[in-house]
Scaffold this active site. Structure first.
Site, PDB file in Angstrom:
ATOM      1  CE  LYS A  54      -3.906  -2.286   2.099  1.00 33.57           C
ATOM      2  NZ  LYS A  54      -4.470  -2.853   3.325  1.00 33.57           N
ATOM      3  CD  GLN A  98      -3.814  -4.525   6.626  1.00 35.04           C
ATOM      4  OE1 GLN A  98      -3.695  -3.601   5.824  1.00 35.04           O
ATOM      5  NE2 GLN A  98      -4.399  -5.662   6.310  1.00 35.04           N
ATOM      6  CG  ASP A 121     -10.350  -0.417   4.418  1.00 33.90           C
ATOM      7  OD1 ASP A 121     -10.196  -0.766   3.233  1.00 33.90           O
ATOM      8  OD2 ASP A 121      -9.601  -0.762   5.342  1.00 33.90           O
TER       9      ASP A 121
END
Ligand code: NAD
Length: 295
Positions: A54, A98, A121
């Protein structure tokens, strides 16, 4: 006839290039580049690999990356405090925590603390509710990437029968909601589904998000179906090494009309969509219209 292979790797590279191409115009108008903050707690090796990828692709897209690596023992209060600081930081457009978080942390509480306007997200209850009710918001990256591949392959999805196997908040549920919004007739199958082969046999579209190697058998598929394999399973290759396989039996390529490979199908789409969502978040927060409305 062998199925067409849906090249998610190439599609993702094109999407990342389009995102990167839109960054300079945003920077000119806003006086800064879009920023993505990634929070990694602990040292889960798979998570570390994702976070590194990422960071690299955020930089390649010309965006600012802010990485926060915290020890596994970090307590909930400290994590919530970091999320609040990122919510308040004007240079941060997107916040990604995460998953999975260590067991002592209440994952749902941490996700719920993220500002929905920065929730690239799409995991906050606010954005899940927006997707469920058809309001604009942020959609989880993996299912949105799957939808992009399906629309690219099939065009209008209205009226098609779709089966989503798996009902997680990250993949299965948002995938089903996206397909419903495209006017598919959607069946959500899961671990308690009684007759999975029958459900799959009716489907024009099969999205497998289970996490079990080759569990979807070729014989279950309707010939010509479009198959999206979200599964990422590490199995023993027999020579001491591990290999990545999906949730769909590779023999499905003899029955399906089109299928995503593993690796190189859905996997690369997730980060490309994350960058796309961050670009969109930056524009929304700054009140600047996105020049490329198709992004
Ligand atoms: P999860 O473990 O949260 O959910 C799995 C789902 O599968 C559950 O809803 C369960 O009901 C269902 N299931 C289990 N056994 C079943 C059975 N026998 N029949 C039908 N359904 C069954 O997993 P997840 O987070 O949704 O991920 C699913 C898979 O997708 C994993 O392999 C994961 O690694 C992969 N994944 C890939 C990406 C990506 O490509 N970037 C992103 C997220 C997840």
């Amino acid at each position: 006839m062998a199925a067409a292979i849906i090249d998610g790797k190439a599609f993702a590279a094109r999407l990342r290039a389009r995102v990167a191409a839109a960054v300079p115009a945003f920077a000119d108008a806003a006086g800064r580049v879009p920023g993505l903050a990634v929070v990694l707690v602990g040292d889960d090796p798979a998570s570390a690999v994702y976070v590194r990828a990422k960071a690299r692709m955020t930089a390649e897209a010309g965006m600012a990356g802010f990485e926060h690596r915290l020890p596994a023992a970090t307590d909930q209060a400290a994590l919530l405090d970091l999320v609040r600081r990122l919510n308040a930081d004007p240079a941060v457009d997107g916040i990604l925590v995460q998953l999975p978080l260590p067991g002592h942390v209440d994952e749902a509480a941490v996700i719920a603390a993220i500002d929905p306007a920065k929730d690239v997200d799409g995991f906050t209850p606010e954005n899940a509710g927006r997707l469920a009710t058809g309001l604009p918001g942020f959609v989880p990256c993996t299912p949105l990437g799957c939808l992009m591949l399906l629309k690219d392959r099939l065009g209008d999805l209205a009226g098609l029968d779709a089966v989503v196997i798996g009902r997680s908040n990250i993949v299965g549920k948002p995938m089903a909601r996206l397909l419903l919004a495209e006017s598919c007739t959607v069946t959500v199958a899961h671990s308690r589904t009684r007759d999975l082969p029958a459900a799959i046999g009716r489907a024009d579209i099969v999205v497998a998000a289970v996490g079990r190697p080759a569990m979807v058998q070729a014989a279950w598929l309707k010939p010509g179906a479009t198959v999206i394999d979200v599964g990422i399973n590490r199995i023993d290759a027999g020579d001491g090494r591990t290999m990545l396989v999906g949730d769909v039996d590779p023999a499905a390529a003899d029955v399906a009309g089109a299928i995503t490979p593993v690796p190189g199908g859905v996997g690369p789409m997730t980060i490309a969509v994350l960058l796309r969502n961050t670009l969109v978040a930056a524009h929304r927060r700054a009140g600047i219209p996105l020049a490329d409305a198709t992004l």
